[in-house]
Motif scaffolding. Sequence first.
Motif, PDB file in Angstrom:
ATOM      1  N   SER A 275       0.820  -1.215   0.000  1.00  0.00           N
ATOM      2  CA  SER A 275       0.000   0.000   0.000  1.00  0.00           C
ATOM      3  C   SER A 275       0.855   1.267   0.000  1.00  0.00           C
ATOM      4  CB  SER A 275      -0.933   0.005   1.207  1.00  0.00           C
ATOM      5  OG  SER A 275      -0.170  -0.025   2.405  1.00  0.00           O
ATOM      6  N   ASP A 276       2.103   1.183   0.447  1.00  0.00           N
ATOM      7  CA  ASP A 276       2.979   2.357   0.499  1.00  0.00           C
ATOM      8  C   ASP A 276       3.836   2.535  -0.752  1.00  0.00           C
ATOM      9  OD1 ASP A 276       1.979   2.894   2.994  1.00  0.00           O
ATOM     10  OD2 ASP A 276       3.668   1.983   4.058  1.00  0.00           O
ATOM     11  N   LEU A 277       3.887   1.548  -1.609  1.00  0.00           N
ATOM     12  CA  LEU A 277       4.760   1.622  -2.779  1.00  0.00           C
ATOM     13  C   LEU A 277       4.363   2.745  -3.728  1.00  0.00           C
ATOM     14  CD1 LEU A 277       5.473  -2.108  -3.629  1.00  0.00           C
ATOM     15  CD2 LEU A 277       6.997  -0.422  -2.603  1.00  0.00           C
ATOM     16  N   ARG A 278       3.080   3.035  -3.842  1.00  0.00           N
ATOM     17  CA  ARG A 278       2.663   4.115  -4.751  1.00  0.00           C
ATOM     18  C   ARG A 278       3.163   5.469  -4.264  1.00  0.00           C
ATOM     19  NH1 ARG A 278      -3.639   3.770  -4.558  1.00  0.00           N
ATOM     20  NH2 ARG A 278      -3.084   1.699  -3.957  1.00  0.00           N
ATOM     21  N   TYR A 279       3.244   5.651  -2.946  1.00  0.00           N
ATOM     22  CA  TYR A 279       3.760   6.910  -2.403  1.00  0.00           C
ATOM     23  C   TYR A 279       5.265   7.035  -2.624  1.00  0.00           C
ATOM     24  CZ  TYR A 279      -0.801   6.883  -0.236  1.00  0.00           C
ATOM     25  OH  TYR A 279      -2.158   6.834  -0.019  1.00  0.00           O
ATOM     26  N   VAL A 280       5.965   5.933  -2.477  1.00  0.00           N
ATOM     27  CA  VAL A 280       7.405   5.929  -2.742  1.00  0.00           C
ATOM     28  C   VAL A 280       7.654   6.239  -4.213  1.00  0.00           C
ATOM     29  CG1 VAL A 280       9.480   4.486  -2.776  1.00  0.00           C
ATOM     30  CG2 VAL A 280       7.899   4.361  -0.846  1.00  0.00           C
ATOM     31  N   ALA A 281       6.879   5.623  -5.095  1.00  0.00           N
ATOM     32  CA  ALA A 281       7.026   5.883  -6.528  1.00  0.00           C
ATOM     33  C   ALA A 281       6.714   7.342  -6.850  1.00  0.00           C
ATOM     34  CB  ALA A 281       6.108   4.963  -7.324  1.00  0.00           C
ATOM     35  N   PHE A 282       5.705   7.905  -6.206  1.00  0.00           N
ATOM     36  CA  PHE A 282       5.362   9.311  -6.425  1.00  0.00           C
ATOM     37  C   PHE A 282       6.507  10.227  -6.012  1.00  0.00           C
ATOM     38  CE2 PHE A 282       3.741  13.344  -4.789  1.00  0.00           C
ATOM     39  CZ  PHE A 282       3.164  13.853  -5.933  1.00  0.00           C
ATOM     40  N   VAL A 283       7.136   9.943  -4.882  1.00  0.00           N
ATOM     41  CA  VAL A 283       8.250  10.772  -4.404  1.00  0.00           C
ATOM     42  C   VAL A 283       9.438  10.668  -5.370  1.00  0.00           C
ATOM     43  CG1 VAL A 283       9.961  11.006  -2.554  1.00  0.00           C
ATOM     44  CG2 VAL A 283       7.554  10.709  -1.996  1.00  0.00           C
ATOM     45  N   ILE A 284       9.726   9.479  -5.853  1.00  0.00           N
ATOM     46  CA  ILE A 284      10.831   9.299  -6.797  1.00  0.00           C
ATOM     47  C   ILE A 284      10.564  10.060  -8.086  1.00  0.00           C
ATOM     48  CG2 ILE A 284      12.029   7.596  -8.237  1.00  0.00           C
ATOM     49  CD1 ILE A 284      11.671   5.617  -5.897  1.00  0.00           C
ATOM     50  N   VAL A 285       9.361   9.948  -8.617  1.00  0.00           N
ATOM     51  CA  VAL A 285       9.009  10.652  -9.859  1.00  0.00           C
ATOM     52  C   VAL A 285       9.018  12.165  -9.649  1.00  0.00           C
ATOM     53  CG1 VAL A 285       7.151  11.027 -11.524  1.00  0.00           C
ATOM     54  CG2 VAL A 285       7.742   8.721 -10.837  1.00  0.00           C
ATOM     55  N   ALA A 286       8.506  12.633  -8.519  1.00  0.00           N
ATOM     56  CA  ALA A 286       8.510  14.070  -8.237  1.00  0.00           C
ATOM     57  C   ALA A 286       9.942  14.605  -8.147  1.00  0.00           C
ATOM     58  CB  ALA A 286       7.748  14.357  -6.950  1.00  0.00           C
ATOM     59  N   CYS A 287      10.821  13.867  -7.501  1.00  0.00           N
ATOM     60  CA  CYS A 287      12.224  14.299  -7.417  1.00  0.00           C
ATOM     61  C   CYS A 287      12.889  14.283  -8.785  1.00  0.00           C
ATOM     62  CB  CYS A 287      12.990  13.406  -6.451  1.00  0.00           C
ATOM     63  SG  CYS A 287      12.571  13.709  -4.728  1.00  0.00           S
ATOM     64  N   LYS A 288      12.533  13.317  -9.610  1.00  0.00           N
ATOM     65  CA  LYS A 288      13.080  13.267 -10.969  1.00  0.00           C
ATOM     66  C   LYS A 288      12.626  14.483 -11.759  1.00  0.00           C
ATOM     67  CE  LYS A 288      15.248  11.408 -14.359  1.00  0.00           C
ATOM     68  NZ  LYS A 288      16.706  11.363 -14.355  1.00  0.00           N
ATOM     69  N   LEU A 289      11.368  14.871 -11.631  1.00  0.00           N
ATOM     70  CA  LEU A 289      10.881  16.064 -12.323  1.00  0.00           C
ATOM     71  C   LEU A 289      11.599  17.325 -11.846  1.00  0.00           C
ATOM     72  CD1 LEU A 289       7.058  15.355 -12.498  1.00  0.00           C
ATOM     73  CD2 LEU A 289       8.675  15.416 -14.383  1.00  0.00           C
ATOM     74  N   VAL A 290      11.888  17.391 -10.559  1.00  0.00           N
ATOM     75  CA  VAL A 290      12.619  18.550 -10.033  1.00  0.00           C
ATOM     76  C   VAL A 290      14.007  18.618 -10.651  1.00  0.00           C
ATOM     77  CG1 VAL A 290      13.695  19.504  -7.946  1.00  0.00           C
ATOM     78  CG2 VAL A 290      11.328  18.727  -7.890  1.00  0.00           C
ATOM     79  N   THR A 291      14.694  17.482 -10.754  1.00  0.00           N
ATOM     80  CA  THR A 291      16.043  17.500 -11.307  1.00  0.00           C
ATOM     81  C   THR A 291      16.057  17.821 -12.791  1.00  0.00           C
ATOM     82  OG1 THR A 291      16.073  15.119 -11.737  1.00  0.00           O
ATOM     83  CG2 THR A 291      16.894  15.861  -9.601  1.00  0.00           C
ATOM     84  N   VAL A 292      14.968  17.506 -13.475  1.00  0.00           N
ATOM     85  CA  VAL A 292      14.890  17.833 -14.898  1.00  0.00           C
ATOM     86  C   VAL A 292      14.591  19.315 -15.099  1.00  0.00           C
ATOM     87  CG1 VAL A 292      13.518  17.455 -16.990  1.00  0.00           C
ATOM     88  CG2 VAL A 292      14.244  15.513 -15.622  1.00  0.00           C
ATOM     89  N   CYS A 293      13.744  19.879 -14.279  1.00  0.00           N
ATOM     90  CA  CYS A 293      13.292  21.258 -14.469  1.00  0.00           C
ATOM     91  C   CYS A 293      14.164  22.312 -13.795  1.00  0.00           C
ATOM     92  CB  CYS A 293      11.863  21.401 -13.943  1.00  0.00           C
ATOM     93  SG  CYS A 293      10.677  20.393 -14.820  1.00  0.00           S
ATOM     94  N   VAL A 294      14.871  21.951 -12.759  1.00  0.00           N
ATOM     95  CA  VAL A 294      15.669  22.924 -11.997  1.00  0.00           C
ATOM     96  C   VAL A 294      17.141  22.735 -12.351  1.00  0.00           C
ATOM     97  CG1 VAL A 294      16.346  23.662  -9.690  1.00  0.00           C
ATOM     98  CG2 VAL A 294      14.004  22.945 -10.126  1.00  0.00           C
TER      99      VAL A 294
END
Length: 73
Positions: A13-32
């Motif tokens: 049940s927690d894996l989707r939140y972990v995946a969301f955090v990883i994807v969000a951090c990836k977007l930050v590194t791409v945009c910033v």
Amino acid sequence: MDISFLLSCLPDSDLRYVAFVIVACKLVTVCVPAPADTSRWLPLYRLVNAVALNIGWARNRFDPSSAEPEKKR
């Protein structure tokens, strides 16, 4: 110990939140853009890169500030 072992220890049940955090951090590194070496934001940027799994060959190698403009032919 690798990342797949750590993820297998989490409840499903927690894996989707972990995946969301990883994807969000990836977007930050791409945009910033990466901060300067003397910036106070550099440790935070490195942490976000680590969470985004930008390590080894997967890390961002393109530095827009050092890129030369394309020459016209």
